[in-house]
Design a protein around this motif. Structure first.
Motif, PDB file in Angstrom:
ATOM      1  N   GLU A   1       0.839  -1.193   0.000  1.00  0.00           N
ATOM      2  CA  GLU A   1       0.000   0.000   0.000  1.00  0.00           C
ATOM      3  C   GLU A   1       0.882   1.255   0.000  1.00  0.00           C
ATOM      4  OE1 GLU A   1      -3.231   0.163  -0.323  1.00  0.00           O
ATOM      5  OE2 GLU A   1      -3.378  -2.025  -0.422  1.00  0.00           O
TER       6      GLU A   1
ATOM      7  N   ASP B   1       0.374   3.988   1.551  1.00  0.00           N
ATOM      8  CA  ASP B   1       0.321   4.735   2.806  1.00  0.00           C
ATOM      9  C   ASP B   1       0.896   3.928   3.971  1.00  0.00           C
ATOM     10  OD1 ASP B   1      -1.703   2.906   2.625  1.00  0.00           O
ATOM     11  OD2 ASP B   1      -3.320   4.268   3.168  1.00  0.00           O
TER      12      ASP B   1
ATOM     13  N   ARG C   1      -0.212   4.820  -7.376  1.00  0.00           N
ATOM     14  CA  ARG C   1      -1.354   4.452  -6.545  1.00  0.00           C
ATOM     15  C   ARG C   1      -1.666   5.567  -5.555  1.00  0.00           C
ATOM     16  NH1 ARG C   1      -0.847  -1.369  -3.989  1.00  0.00           N
ATOM     17  NH2 ARG C   1      -3.016  -0.861  -3.553  1.00  0.00           N
ATOM     18  N   ARG C   2      -2.935   5.849  -5.378  1.00  0.00           N
ATOM     19  CA  ARG C   2      -3.349   6.861  -4.414  1.00  0.00           C
ATOM     20  C   ARG C   2      -3.721   6.193  -3.091  1.00  0.00           C
ATOM     21  NH1 ARG C   2      -6.146  11.714  -7.735  1.00  0.00           N
ATOM     22  NH2 ARG C   2      -5.232  11.265  -9.765  1.00  0.00           N
ATOM     23  N   PRO C   3      -3.404   6.826  -1.976  1.00  0.00           N
ATOM     24  CA  PRO C   3      -3.778   6.244  -0.682  1.00  0.00           C
ATOM     25  C   PRO C   3      -5.291   6.239  -0.509  1.00  0.00           C
ATOM     26  CG  PRO C   3      -2.889   8.457  -0.401  1.00  0.00           C
ATOM     27  CD  PRO C   3      -2.682   8.097  -1.838  1.00  0.00           C
ATOM     28  N   THR C   4      -5.791   5.229   0.162  1.00  0.00           N
ATOM     29  CA  THR C   4      -7.243   5.090   0.328  1.00  0.00           C
ATOM     30  C   THR C   4      -7.730   5.600   1.674  1.00  0.00           C
ATOM     31  OG1 THR C   4      -6.904   2.816   1.096  1.00  0.00           O
ATOM     32  CG2 THR C   4      -7.368   3.131  -1.251  1.00  0.00           C
ATOM     33  N   GLY C   5      -6.849   5.681   2.659  1.00  0.00           N
ATOM     34  CA  GLY C   5      -7.249   6.164   3.971  1.00  0.00           C
ATOM     35  C   GLY C   5      -7.038   7.655   4.113  1.00  0.00           C
TER      36      GLY C   5
ATOM     37  N   HIS D   1      -2.691   9.777   4.802  1.00  0.00           N
ATOM     38  CA  HIS D   1      -1.657  10.217   3.863  1.00  0.00           C
ATOM     39  C   HIS D   1      -2.265  11.101   2.778  1.00  0.00           C
ATOM     40  CE1 HIS D   1       0.681   7.142   5.838  1.00  0.00           C
ATOM     41  NE2 HIS D   1       1.748   7.454   5.130  1.00  0.00           N
ATOM     42  N   ARG D   2      -1.389  11.915   2.189  1.00  0.00           N
ATOM     43  CA  ARG D   2      -1.789  12.780   1.080  1.00  0.00           C
ATOM     44  C   ARG D   2      -1.094  12.326  -0.198  1.00  0.00           C
ATOM     45  NH1 ARG D   2      -0.966  18.912   2.604  1.00  0.00           N
ATOM     46  NH2 ARG D   2      -2.128  19.105   0.655  1.00  0.00           N
ATOM     47  N   TRP D   3      -1.677  12.697  -1.331  1.00  0.00           N
ATOM     48  CA  TRP D   3      -1.136  12.331  -2.656  1.00  0.00           C
ATOM     49  C   TRP D   3      -1.141  13.574  -3.534  1.00  0.00           C
ATOM     50  CZ3 TRP D   3      -2.616  12.384  -7.827  1.00  0.00           C
ATOM     51  CH2 TRP D   3      -1.917  11.528  -8.696  1.00  0.00           C
TER      52      TRP D   3
END
Length: 308
Positions: free
Chosen positions: A132, A134, A145-149, A152-154
């Motif tokens: 993952e 994050d 990949r973008r974090p889902t929670g 974290h920032r993207w």
């Protein structure tokens, strides 16, 4: 025990090859192999066994790695905390990156950062399969990949085209642009899951399958495509294409000159590459320096995707 040997064991156990580790750490391949052998002698049990190009963990290696991960994380936190209290320029930054970014984006960013901040230590880690973005043990991640929670920032750094790689004498060579529906019945070579790029490829294949004039063959990922090979790295993907064993989708930055590549007319045939970091001010000063450097270098257009 040698901390470098522990880190190299950790990376190999997570799926990196000895060649990957040697390139990232700027040491010789025999040096990495000797360090891993010394580590096994110190532990008193074989930790790794060769399977093809990769080294896989033995039962003892799996047990040992859980403790290595915890120990190195604690050690890095302690060293970083002490160093950066007195001097942000002497801290340690843990950087994780997708393997497809390791040959071009990571070296450019690291080279320029080290020129400006030579005393900051960068711990470079290729992302393990399925990792993952994050991960709380990572300071900065370079990933598509973008974090889902919400921890974290993207931020998007750049967008690169996804290209169709074909053998040198393929009938499509010379075309300015091609649609995936035109090659729907040709054999394919795919990057294996769970690589993030595979998810993008599956989406493009599903869309092309649904748009085909003779109707979709199946709703499953990849549709009714003739997938001949699934391999773990983009270099092998292109090697198989160059040998005439199929066509492939590759990000522009991974093109290595062994195949012909054609732009795609399909909607969504691009990949966003971004940077992920902890939100809420959790970064230590040296990690903030690296994050600022990444944003500045890309923002000034000093990193560009080239192919062909």
């Amino acid at each position: 025990m040698d901390v470098d040997a522990l880190r190299w064991f950790q990376q190999v156990a997570d799926g990196a090859t000895v060649t990957d580790v040697a390139a990232v750490e700027h040491v010789s391949q025999p040096g990495v192999s000797r360090a891993l052998a010394r580590l096994e002698r110190e532990v008193g049990a074989p930790l790794l066994v060769r399977q093809g190009r990769l080294l896989r963990m033995t039962r003892a290696g799996t047990l040992f790695k859980r403790h290595v991960d915890a120990a190195l994380h604690t050690l890095d936190d302690g060293v970083a905390a002490v160093e950066q209290l007195s001097d942000p320029e002497s801290g340690t930054v843990h950087v994780r990156f997708e393997r497809s970014l390791g040959a071009w984006l990571v070296p450019q960013l690291v080279r320029d950062f080290q020129r400006e901040h030579p005393r900051v230590r960068l711990v470079l880690e290729p992302a393990p399969p399925g990792a993952e973005p994050d991960d709380p043990q990572v300071d900065v991640a370079l990933t598509s990949r973008r974090p889902t929670g919400g921890t974290h920032r993207w931020r998007r750094l750049l967008t690169e085209p996804v290209l169709l790689a074909v053998p040198a004498r393929h009938a499509l060579v010379g075309r300015e642009r091609v649609a995936l529906t035109e090659v729907r019945h040709e054999p394919l070579v795919l990057l294996a899951a769970p690589a993030p790029f595979r998810g993008l490829v599956d989406g493009l294949l599903r869309a092309a399958d649904a748009a085909a004039t003779d109707g979709p063959t199946t709703a499953e990922p990849g549709g009714g495509w003739d997938v001949r090979f699934e391999v773990s790295d983009l270099a092998t993907v292109q090697g198989l294409v160059a040998a005439g064993l199929g066509l492939a989708l590759v990000p522009a930055s991974a093109v290595d000159g062994r195949t012909e590549v054609l732009p795609l007319s399909d909607v969504g045939a691009t990949r966003d590459v971004g940077v992920v970091w902890p939100s809420g001010g959790a970064l230590l000063p040296s990690a903030r320096l690296f994050l600022s450097h990444v944003a500045d270098v890309v923002g000034r257009g000093h990193v560009a995707v080239a192919y062909g």
